[in-house]
Design a protein around this motif. Structure first.
Motif, PDB file in Angstrom:
ATOM      1  N   TRP A 101       1.058  -1.262  -0.185  1.00  0.00           N
ATOM      2  CA  TRP A 101       0.046  -0.068   0.066  1.00  0.00           C
ATOM      3  C   TRP A 101       0.885   1.355   0.053  1.00  0.00           C
ATOM      4  CZ3 TRP A 101      -0.639  -4.350   2.643  1.00  0.00           C
ATOM      5  CH2 TRP A 101      -1.877  -5.157   2.470  1.00  0.00           C
ATOM      6  N   ARG A 102       0.952   1.861  -1.088  1.00  0.00           N
ATOM      7  CA  ARG A 102       2.101   3.239  -1.222  1.00  0.00           C
ATOM      8  C   ARG A 102       1.598   4.121  -2.278  1.00  0.00           C
ATOM      9  NH1 ARG A 102       6.068  -1.235  -3.793  1.00  0.00           N
ATOM     10  NH2 ARG A 102       7.726   0.031  -2.649  1.00  0.00           N
ATOM     11  N   GLY A 103       0.134   4.012  -2.537  1.00  0.00           N
ATOM     12  CA  GLY A 103      -0.145   5.141  -3.239  1.00  0.00           C
ATOM     13  C   GLY A 103       0.048   6.610  -2.965  1.00  0.00           C
ATOM     14  N   GLN A 104       0.020   7.051  -1.490  1.00  0.00           N
ATOM     15  CA  GLN A 104       0.149   8.175  -1.046  1.00  0.00           C
ATOM     16  C   GLN A 104       1.656   8.373  -0.268  1.00  0.00           C
ATOM     17  OE1 GLN A 104      -1.760  10.714  -1.437  1.00  0.00           O
ATOM     18  NE2 GLN A 104      -2.909   9.445  -2.775  1.00  0.00           N
ATOM     19  N   ALA A 105       2.544   7.529  -0.755  1.00  0.00           N
ATOM     20  CA  ALA A 105       3.835   7.612  -0.376  1.00  0.00           C
ATOM     21  C   ALA A 105       4.654   8.737  -0.717  1.00  0.00           C
ATOM     22  CB  ALA A 105       4.743   6.369  -0.609  1.00  0.00           C
ATOM     23  N   ALA A 106       5.240   9.419   0.486  1.00  0.00           N
ATOM     24  CA  ALA A 106       5.786  10.816   0.095  1.00  0.00           C
ATOM     25  C   ALA A 106       7.025  10.413  -0.542  1.00  0.00           C
ATOM     26  CB  ALA A 106       6.279  11.289   1.344  1.00  0.00           C
ATOM     27  N   ALA A 107       7.775   9.222  -0.390  1.00  0.00           N
ATOM     28  CA  ALA A 107       8.973   8.893  -1.152  1.00  0.00           C
ATOM     29  C   ALA A 107       8.884   9.126  -2.613  1.00  0.00           C
ATOM     30  CB  ALA A 107       9.532   7.494  -0.831  1.00  0.00           C
ATOM     31  N   ARG A 108       7.831   8.959  -3.100  1.00  0.00           N
ATOM     32  CA  ARG A 108       7.793   8.994  -4.719  1.00  0.00           C
ATOM     33  C   ARG A 108       8.000  10.572  -5.266  1.00  0.00           C
ATOM     34  NH1 ARG A 108       3.886   5.440  -6.980  1.00  0.00           N
ATOM     35  NH2 ARG A 108       2.947   7.413  -8.334  1.00  0.00           N
ATOM     36  N   ALA A 109       8.165  11.403  -4.342  1.00  0.00           N
ATOM     37  CA  ALA A 109       8.599  12.764  -4.554  1.00  0.00           C
ATOM     38  C   ALA A 109       9.906  13.259  -4.240  1.00  0.00           C
ATOM     39  CB  ALA A 109       7.492  13.675  -4.192  1.00  0.00           C
ATOM     40  N   LEU A 110      10.589  12.128  -3.865  1.00  0.00           N
ATOM     41  CA  LEU A 110      12.101  12.310  -3.248  1.00  0.00           C
ATOM     42  C   LEU A 110      12.910  13.181  -4.057  1.00  0.00           C
ATOM     43  CD1 LEU A 110      14.693  10.309  -4.097  1.00  0.00           C
ATOM     44  CD2 LEU A 110      13.369   8.566  -2.915  1.00  0.00           C
ATOM     45  N   ALA A 111      12.739  12.962  -5.436  1.00  0.00           N
ATOM     46  CA  ALA A 111      13.530  13.676  -6.505  1.00  0.00           C
ATOM     47  C   ALA A 111      12.970  14.844  -7.177  1.00  0.00           C
ATOM     48  CB  ALA A 111      13.870  12.540  -7.583  1.00  0.00           C
ATOM     49  N   ALA A 112      11.977  15.409  -6.400  1.00  0.00           N
ATOM     50  CA  ALA A 112      11.228  16.509  -7.101  1.00  0.00           C
ATOM     51  C   ALA A 112      12.078  17.575  -7.408  1.00  0.00           C
ATOM     52  CB  ALA A 112       9.908  16.863  -6.472  1.00  0.00           C
ATOM     53  N   ASP A 113      13.199  17.823  -6.585  1.00  0.00           N
ATOM     54  CA  ASP A 113      14.030  19.082  -6.424  1.00  0.00           C
ATOM     55  C   ASP A 113      15.444  18.487  -6.680  1.00  0.00           C
ATOM     56  OD1 ASP A 113      15.335  21.650  -6.292  1.00  0.00           O
ATOM     57  OD2 ASP A 113      14.942  21.548  -4.127  1.00  0.00           O
ATOM     58  N   PRO A 114      16.000  18.883  -7.861  1.00  0.00           N
ATOM     59  CA  PRO A 114      17.405  18.538  -7.884  1.00  0.00           C
ATOM     60  C   PRO A 114      18.455  19.100  -7.232  1.00  0.00           C
ATOM     61  CG  PRO A 114      16.482  19.881  -9.907  1.00  0.00           C
ATOM     62  CD  PRO A 114      15.538  19.638  -9.198  1.00  0.00           C
ATOM     63  N   GLY A 115      17.883  20.233  -6.804  1.00  0.00           N
ATOM     64  CA  GLY A 115      19.095  21.190  -5.932  1.00  0.00           C
ATOM     65  C   GLY A 115      19.283  20.315  -4.533  1.00  0.00           C
ATOM     66  N   THR A 116      17.957  19.691  -4.013  1.00  0.00           N
ATOM     67  CA  THR A 116      17.939  19.021  -2.626  1.00  0.00           C
ATOM     68  C   THR A 116      18.632  17.719  -3.059  1.00  0.00           C
ATOM     69  OG1 THR A 116      15.799  19.760  -2.160  1.00  0.00           O
ATOM     70  CG2 THR A 116      16.412  17.636  -1.122  1.00  0.00           C
ATOM     71  N   LEU A 117      18.592  17.260  -4.147  1.00  0.00           N
ATOM     72  CA  LEU A 117      19.426  15.869  -4.397  1.00  0.00           C
ATOM     73  C   LEU A 117      21.016  16.219  -4.363  1.00  0.00           C
ATOM     74  CD1 LEU A 117      17.589  14.026  -6.935  1.00  0.00           C
ATOM     75  CD2 LEU A 117      17.452  13.540  -4.609  1.00  0.00           C
ATOM     76  N   ASP A 118      21.261  17.195  -5.052  1.00  0.00           N
ATOM     77  CA  ASP A 118      22.654  17.773  -5.129  1.00  0.00           C
ATOM     78  C   ASP A 118      23.222  17.872  -3.819  1.00  0.00           C
ATOM     79  OD1 ASP A 118      22.608  17.350  -8.032  1.00  0.00           O
ATOM     80  OD2 ASP A 118      22.546  19.546  -8.486  1.00  0.00           O
ATOM     81  N   ARG A 119      22.529  18.443  -2.889  1.00  0.00           N
ATOM     82  CA  ARG A 119      23.084  19.025  -1.690  1.00  0.00           C
ATOM     83  C   ARG A 119      23.211  17.701  -0.822  1.00  0.00           C
ATOM     84  NH1 ARG A 119      19.784  23.277  -2.431  1.00  0.00           N
ATOM     85  NH2 ARG A 119      17.691  22.329  -1.391  1.00  0.00           N
ATOM     86  N   SER A 120      22.242  16.589  -0.942  1.00  0.00           N
ATOM     87  CA  SER A 120      22.232  15.517  -0.235  1.00  0.00           C
ATOM     88  C   SER A 120      23.482  14.316  -0.684  1.00  0.00           C
ATOM     89  CB  SER A 120      20.946  14.787  -0.525  1.00  0.00           C
ATOM     90  OG  SER A 120      19.888  15.266  -0.182  1.00  0.00           O
TER      91      SER A 120
END
Length: 297
Positions: A101-120
């Motif tokens: 059951w994962r339809g509303q899982a926030a992790a689906r949006a973990l890559a929404a912001d490339p700047g956040t990824l780059d900092r991570s």
């Protein structure tokens, strides 16, 4: 200090208790499992998890759980109107079957912001992700994640990838094969499982799986093969290893995830590939004798 960054989806796990018909709640997920085992195996490493969760009580519990195990949570995004996914394990003769059951899982949006990824990724030494990480992402998240990983790799970070093929998560088998191939092209280390690769890529044997991923540019490929022979390729040389047989299997959940942790924790630390595979097999052998994804070592 080595900084290991794992990227993906953490979920609520409901695992069956022995002979009781009841379930025990925990938190797990393929890349989280690997991060958890790396943390146990390498207590001096800095282990971080990159994901997204909601702002609800269950998300709070998950973040607290990670913090209590010593995993750095500073790069976990907190999103409104989302929560964390859940899966339930059913066991038969030690083999597991999952309901999700994962339809509303926030992790689906973990890559929404490339700047956040780059900092991570900026201070990482090793970046680890999987085919499930890619499969769950919304919109252009897959492309954004691979571009961020490519930038990190160009900056000298080591990128490791487990293809972890789960066709139910993808729009089609063709999409899955295409994105998994792109991910492998972005990676230094690829850690596939032959059974899945044979079904979905048509590989005749573990050697074929090994050669296909090596041809995509990976410097190191280790093909997991259940109790069968492990094939590997590193720096242009090939080899095989036979893991010890396990007769008392209880639960194969996280067998591959723990193998990956055992391998990366040794290989990245400078151990030879043969010894790293041997250590990884020993870790997985211990894990499948316990229940659930996270088994104390």
């Amino acid at each position: 200090m080595t900084r290991f960054v794992s990227i993906g989806e953490a979920m609520v796990e409901m695992a069956p208790l022995a002979k009781s018909g009841q379930f025990q709640m925990s938190f797990a997920g393929d890349t989280l499992n690997t991060a958890w085992y790396v943390r146990q195996l390498k207590p001096l490493w800095d282990v971080s998890y990159v994901t997204a969760v909601g702002q609800d009580q269950m998300s709070d519990q998950m973040v607290s759980f990670l913090q209590d195990t010593g995993i750095d949570t500073q790069y976990i995004q907190r999103l409104n109107n989302r929560t964390v996914g859940l899966y339930l394990i059913a066991l038969k003769n030690g083999e597991r079957h999952f309901s999700y059951w994962r339809g509303q899982a926030a992790a689906r949006a973990l890559a929404a912001d490339p700047g956040t990824l780059d900092r991570s990724f900026s201070n990482a030494d090793v970046l680890y992700f999987s085919g499930i990480t890619l499969a769950i992402l919304e919109g252009n998240g897959r492309a954004r994640l691979l571009r961020s990983l490519a930038r990190a790799r160009a900056a000298g970070k080591l990128v490791a990838f487990d293809s972890n093929l789960r066709p139910r998560l993808w729009e089609s088998d063709d999409h899955m094969r295409d994105w998994v191939t792109k991910a492998a092209e972005t990676s230094d280390i690829v850690l596939p499982s032959h059974d899945d690769e044979a079904v979905h890529f048509g590989d005749a044997g573990p050697k074929a799986t090994c050669e296909r991923y090596a041809a995509l540019g990976a410097t190191t490929v280790v093909v997991k093969n259940g109790p069968g022979t492990i094939h590997y390729r590193h720096a242009g040389k090939s080899g095989v290893m036979q893991p010890a047989i396990v007769s008392d299997v209880v639960d194969t959940t996280a067998a591959g995830d723990s193998f990956n942790a055992g391998f990366l924790s040794q290989f990245v630390g400078g151990v030879s590939i043969d010894l790293a595979i041997h250590a990884a097999s020993n870790v997985a052998r211990r894990v499948i004798k316990g229940r659930g994804a996270l088994v104390p070592l």
